[in-house]
Scaffold this motif. Structure first.
Motif, short mmCIF file in Angstrom:
data_model
loop_
_atom_site.label_atom_id
_atom_site.label_comp_id
_atom_site.label_asym_id
_atom_site.label_seq_id
_atom_site.Cartn_x
_atom_site.Cartn_y
_atom_site.Cartn_z
N ARG A 206 0.83 -1.20 0.00
CA ARG A 206 0.00 0.00 0.00
C ARG A 206 0.87 1.25 0.00
NH1 ARG A 206 -5.24 -0.93 0.88
NH2 ARG A 206 -5.23 0.91 -0.43
N PRO A 207 0.37 2.31 -0.66
CA PRO A 207 1.10 3.58 -0.61
C PRO A 207 1.04 4.16 0.80
CG PRO A 207 -0.90 3.77 -1.94
CD PRO A 207 -0.87 2.40 -1.42
N ARG A 208 2.04 5.02 1.13
CA ARG A 208 2.03 5.60 2.48
C ARG A 208 1.06 6.77 2.56
NH1 ARG A 208 8.42 5.61 2.38
NH2 ARG A 208 8.33 3.54 1.44
N ALA A 209 0.85 7.41 1.41
CA ALA A 209 -0.04 8.58 1.43
C ALA A 209 -0.72 8.74 0.09
CB ALA A 209 0.77 9.83 1.76
N TYR A 210 -1.86 9.41 0.11
CA TYR A 210 -2.62 9.66 -1.11
C TYR A 210 -2.81 11.16 -1.28
CZ TYR A 210 -4.18 4.79 -1.37
OH TYR A 210 -4.25 3.45 -1.50
N TYR A 211 -3.08 11.58 -2.52
CA TYR A 211 -3.62 12.92 -2.70
C TYR A 211 -5.04 12.90 -2.19
CZ TYR A 211 0.29 14.01 -5.76
OH TYR A 211 1.53 14.24 -6.26
N LEU B 222 -1.16 -10.29 -12.97
CA LEU B 222 -1.57 -9.04 -13.60
C LEU B 222 -2.17 -8.06 -12.60
CD1 LEU B 222 -3.02 -10.21 -17.03
CD2 LEU B 222 -0.79 -9.22 -16.49
N VAL B 223 -2.89 -8.58 -11.58
CA VAL B 223 -3.39 -7.68 -10.54
C VAL B 223 -2.21 -7.00 -9.87
CG1 VAL B 223 -4.52 -7.55 -8.30
CG2 VAL B 223 -5.57 -8.86 -10.10
N GLY B 224 -1.14 -7.78 -9.66
CA GLY B 224 0.07 -7.20 -9.07
C GLY B 224 0.60 -6.06 -9.93
N ALA B 225 0.72 -6.33 -11.24
CA ALA B 225 1.23 -5.30 -12.14
C ALA B 225 0.31 -4.09 -12.16
CB ALA B 225 1.37 -5.89 -13.54
N HIS B 226 -0.99 -4.36 -12.23
CA HIS B 226 -2.00 -3.31 -12.28
C HIS B 226 -1.89 -2.43 -11.04
CE1 HIS B 226 -5.95 -1.93 -13.79
NE2 HIS B 226 -6.43 -1.97 -12.56
N TYR B 227 -1.84 -3.07 -9.90
CA TYR B 227 -1.83 -2.30 -8.67
C TYR B 227 -0.47 -1.65 -8.42
CZ TYR B 227 -3.03 -0.52 -4.21
OH TYR B 227 -3.27 0.36 -3.20
N PHE B 228 0.59 -2.29 -8.89
CA PHE B 228 1.90 -1.66 -8.79
C PHE B 228 1.88 -0.31 -9.50
CE2 PHE B 228 5.97 -0.69 -10.77
CZ PHE B 228 6.77 -0.58 -9.66
N ARG B 229 1.31 -0.31 -10.70
CA ARG B 229 1.26 0.95 -11.45
C ARG B 229 0.42 1.98 -10.71
NH1 ARG B 229 2.94 1.11 -16.50
NH2 ARG B 229 1.47 2.79 -16.95
N VAL B 230 -0.73 1.53 -10.15
CA VAL B 230 -1.60 2.48 -9.46
C VAL B 230 -0.91 3.04 -8.22
CG1 VAL B 230 -3.77 2.76 -8.22
CG2 VAL B 230 -3.72 1.44 -10.33
N SER B 231 -0.26 2.14 -7.45
CA SER B 231 0.23 2.61 -6.16
C SER B 231 1.62 3.23 -6.26
CB SER B 231 0.25 1.46 -5.15
OG SER B 231 1.25 0.53 -5.52
#
Ligand code: HEM
Lengths: 539, 303
Positions: free
Chosen positions: A92-97, A243-252
């Motif tokens: 998970r990212p540490r922070a979001y906009y 692919l979910v990993g890749a997808h979410y890697f890009r998002v996060s």
């Protein structure tokens, strides 16, 4: 990045030497107080270490601060350390906009996709312990699962429910991404991976319906069951997980969740800046997700316990395909076969200009392979076509609705077509008498079965005698049948329902419809029979 | 909303999941918890029975498609052609002993249906051969379908008749496909009428044959239960008769009625005619049967 400070680790049991020393101390008041103090400290250290081991670094004080919504206690920010160094939390990212976390922007649809995919993984893995992927045992082992294994039916119901919800949620996610223009650069590849994930979801679900080897599904060769099983439980989910990993890697990690376009492209600098205020994942976004998880869990558990049960039809019958052959989420595909627009045009072309495209259009290759592939390619190409369109008109890319009216209109058009073709695919074009029999005596359900063995009086019931609605369930059903028989496009149609005691606790129910034949070769009669056992509860 | 409030809500939802989980625990483990008395069933046990029932339904449907032409619509067999299946000796182990089958009845049935009887066990009595049905041996049925047929066949046990498996059936029967001659009673009916046994032999009507109220009540029952097949005045041409084979008897035919003594007439209505659409009507009660009998006999005036 973060260096963990070496800390003194405490171990129980405290060494024998300390124990005897402490034993000696017990003689005096001061000694006793000292022993008590030491014991308290040791106990706290053990508890604190255990908490750190479980939480991935947070001590008791920090866990408390987290749960209360207070700022972190240990410096440097121990929460950052946890999110950075522990495998599960580093995902998970540490922070979001701030604005990208607005519920009305994403509706949490990506999150719920992951949630339902997880439910599938867990329930599916559990079912693998009972299900046997051989054509001879698959059906029987499914019955064993739901009638002999405690919580077996629950597991199967959850798997069924959450599969259907997953499809709905992933589709809505796609729609949301499309309508908010979030597929544009830098998220183009994320969209492409997403389209593949969507296709995988449909494929896994489609194959899943085959596995119990019941007669709800018309396709497939029983001897290939093991292949379907491996695709459904291993190969496709494996690709999907990757692919979910890749997808979410890009998002996060690469581009983050998009901001609402109205804020990102606002002419007001203050709005743009406020949208980018950083919100830490811990603790509030995390707590919100805990609510989502608990809420979704409660919903599917309650539905599975009290409302929805995964159906199981009679065993697969190679010689007797069921009426509806496509699952609901592929009805649009079946609807292509009933296409009322293109096909008539092609037929007209054939009959007037002798250009026979209709034959090609109606072929299995075109309908079954080329059309879905074209649809898939079109979806994959969306961000690239979009970019090309902007370039063609020399416009700067924009996600604002007012700058992409055509794109949004096309999106709604596609949705409309999808609904329409789903409707067309759900139509069964059966002769009137067959349609009535299908409606009232369907293969594995229906009001007749729900009324139940005990309340179906034996005898020959002439439907014409039950023209009016009745408080009696059975007579009321007969009156509904009578209405349908009268409405049917059949000359002088009459219906009879014949209920016979057939075996111990088994009744035979025959619906017979007769009419005056109008076309030569028409028989003027149609019959459908079902059997109903006393114990076979149908919902 | 504060963090604490959010966490509280999450905890409440999480705790609420105990309700559905608890309900299912009771359903599936009620026996273990002692939540059901010994004569009650847990939901899971009911479910097991339900799927047993559904297997019987599937079996009945498969039987109608694959087996009727040899073993008869209700397992009564076809004389000289194929044996009855609703026979006592098939279920109580005598037949198993006869063919030296060491497994139980269930496996005997399963094996007979799956693998057939390529070699006849009684060529002296039956001309047909039991075909193989399992997909494993070139047939059309899967293992689950054969299980369903076994469940259906086993369900005959409750009402199996004590016949010498390999001889006649004591209920009027028609061989499927036999040519129907309107006005002739069912095959063997005359013979059965002569050697009618208890509880039917010699039974007499409790009512007078010219009692107006009885006739009116009989008419009501007939119109309600029989006219759809037999026609409003018993000529055998009711609206449902068109597709029946054999066709319903013409009850208004004098010759026919003369061949059918009262006790045997009662017996036919009560027991029905196997292999035809004529159902047994015992369930209506003797009283109703006598009334309808009197009404139908009034057409021909045959006492
Ligand atoms: C199993 C299927 C999928 C999973 C588990 C998944 C998961 C996620 C998650 C967790 C996010 C974070 C933001 C949010 O919740 O919206 C996300 C974003 C995104 N997804 Fe998916 N997704 C799936 C399918 C798809 C599909 C079918 C598409 C479109 C074809 C797609 C395109 C995107 C894009 C472009 C973003 C970035 C959105 C933005 O930044 O606003 N995903 N996905």
């Amino acid at each position: 990045m973060f260096q963990r400070e070496p800390r003194r680790r405490s171990r129980l049991p405290v060494g024998l030497k300390n124990f005897f020393a402490a034993f000696g101390d017990l003689g005096t008041n001061a000694g006793r107080a000292r022993v008590a103090q030491q014991t308290r400290e040791a106990a706290w250290r053990v508890a604190d270490d255990t908490t750190r081991a479980i939480s991935g670094g947070l001590g008791i004080a920090d866990v408390r601060a987290l749960l209360r919504g207070d700022p972190p206690v240990e410096k440097p920010n121990i929460r950052e350390q946890v999110l950075g160094r522990v495998f599960w939390t580093h995902l998970r990212p540490r922070a979001y906009y701030k604005s990208s976390t607005k519920f009305s922007h994403t509706f949490g649809l990506g999150f719920f996709s992951v949630f339902f995919a997880f439910v599938q993984l867990i329930t599916g893995t559990l079912m693998m312990f009972v299900y046997e992927p051989s054509p001879a045992r698959a059906y029987q082992s499914t019955i064993t699962l739901i009638t002999q294994i405690p919580f077996g039916q629950l597991i199967r119901d959850l798997h069924y429910l959450s599969a259907n919800l997953l499809i709905v949620v992933v589709f809505l996610h796609l729609l949301r991404v499309y309508l908010t223009g979030a597929f544009k650069q830098p998220r183009r590849l994320t969209w492409v991976i997403g389209v593949v994930l969507f296709a995988l979801t449909l494929a896994i679900a489609f194959i899943g319906y085959r596995l119990p080897m019941d007669n709800a599904v018309a396709w497939g060769n029983p001897d290939d069951l093991l292949r379907y099983y491996l695709l459904h439980t291993g190969i496709l989910p494996g690709i999907g997980l990757f692919l979910v990993g890749a997808h979410y890697f890009r998002v996060s990690r690469l581009h983050g969740i998009s901001l609402p376009a109205s804020e990102e492209e606002s002419s007001n600098e203050e709005v743009r800046e406020r949208a980018r205020v950083r919100v830490n994942y811990l603790p509030d976004l995390w707590a919100r997700e805990l609510i989502w998880i608990a809420c979704a869990l409660l919903t599917i558990l309650a539905l599975a316990a009290f409302v929805v049960h995964a159906p199981l039809a009679a065993p697969f019958d190679l010689t007797r395909a069921p009426m509806a052959s496509a699952p609901w989420f592929l009805l649009w595909w079946q609807g292509l076969l009933n296409d009322p627009v293109v096909l008539p045009v092609l037929l007209w072309l054939r009959d007037t200009l002798w250009i026979d495209l209709a034959q090609f259009y109606n072929s299995a290759i075109w309908q079954g392979l080329i059309v879905p592939m074209l649809i898939g390619l079109l979806l994959l190409a969306v961000p690239y076509l979009d970019a090309w369109w902007d370039k063609f008109w020399g416009r700067a890319p924009s996600r604002l609705g007012r700058n992409r009216k055509l794109g949004i209109a096309l999106g709604w058009l596609a949705l409309g077509l999808l609904v329409w073709f789903t409707y067309l695919g759900a139509q069964t074009f059966a002769p009137p008498a067959v349609a009535i029999a299908q409606e009232f005596l369907p293969d594995n359900s229906g009001e007749m079965r729900r009324i139940g063995y005990a309340d179906l009086p034996t005898g020959s019931h002439e439907l014409a005698k039950f023209a009016a609605p009745s408080a009696d369930r059975f007579e009321n059903l007969l009156s509904k049948m009578q209405i349908r028989v009268q409405q049917a496009d059949l000359a002088d149609a009459k219906g009879f329902l014949i209920v016979e005691a057939w075996q111990a606790n088994l009744k035979k129910i025959t619906l017979r419809i007769t009419w005056t034949p109008t076309a030569p070769g028409e028989s003027g009669a149609f019959e459908k029979t079902i059997y109903l056992h006393r114990d076979s509860m149908y919902e | 909303m504060s963090t604490q409030q959010k966490l509280l809500i999450a905890i409440i939802f999480a705790l609420l999941t105990c309700v559905p989980l608890g309900a299912i625990a009771l359903n599936d483990l009620g026996r273990v918890f002692g939540a059901v008395s010994p004569d009650e069933r847990t939901a899971m046990e009911q479910r097991a029975l339900a799927y047993q029932g559904r297997a019987i339904e599937t079996g009945a449907e498969l039987y109608a498609r694959h087996c009727i032409k040899c073993h008869g619509a209700r397992g009564e067999g076809v004389p000289q052609f194929a044996p009855a299946l609703s026979r006592k000796d098939l279920f109580d182990g005598r037949r198993a002993q006869e063919v030296r089958w060491n497994g139980g009845v269930e496996s005997l049935l399963k094996n007979a249906i799956a693998a057939g009887r390529p070699a006849q066990s009684r060529p002296d009595l039956y001309s047909a051969r039991m075909p193989t049905f399992s997909r494993d041996y070139g047939g059309a049925l899967s293992a689950s379908q054969i299980d369903a047929l076994v469940a259906f066949a086993l369900n005959w046990q409750a009402n199996a008749t004590e016949v010498n498996a390999w001889s006649a059936i004591p209920v009027p029967t028609r061989a499927p496909g036999a040519v129907t001659q309107p006005g002739t009673p069912a095959a063997g009916l005359a013979r059965i009428c002569q050697s009618l046994s208890a509880p039917y032999a010699g039974r007499k009507s409790p009512y007078k044959f010219d009692d107006k109220t009885i006739l009116a009540q009989g008419k009501q029952i007939f119109d309600d239960k029989c006219a759809a097949c037999h026609g409003a005045v018993g000529a055998g041409n009711g609206p449902a008769a068109a597709a029946l084979n054999p066709k319903p008897a013409n009850l208004a035919d004098k010759n026919f009625m003369q061949a059918l003594p009262v006790d045997c007439h009662f017996f036919v209505i009560a027991e029905g005619v196997r292999g035809t659409a004529m159902p047994p009507w015992k369930a209506l009660g003797d009283d109703a049967l006598w009334k309808v009998l009197i009404y139908t006999r009034a057409w021909t005036g045959v006492p």
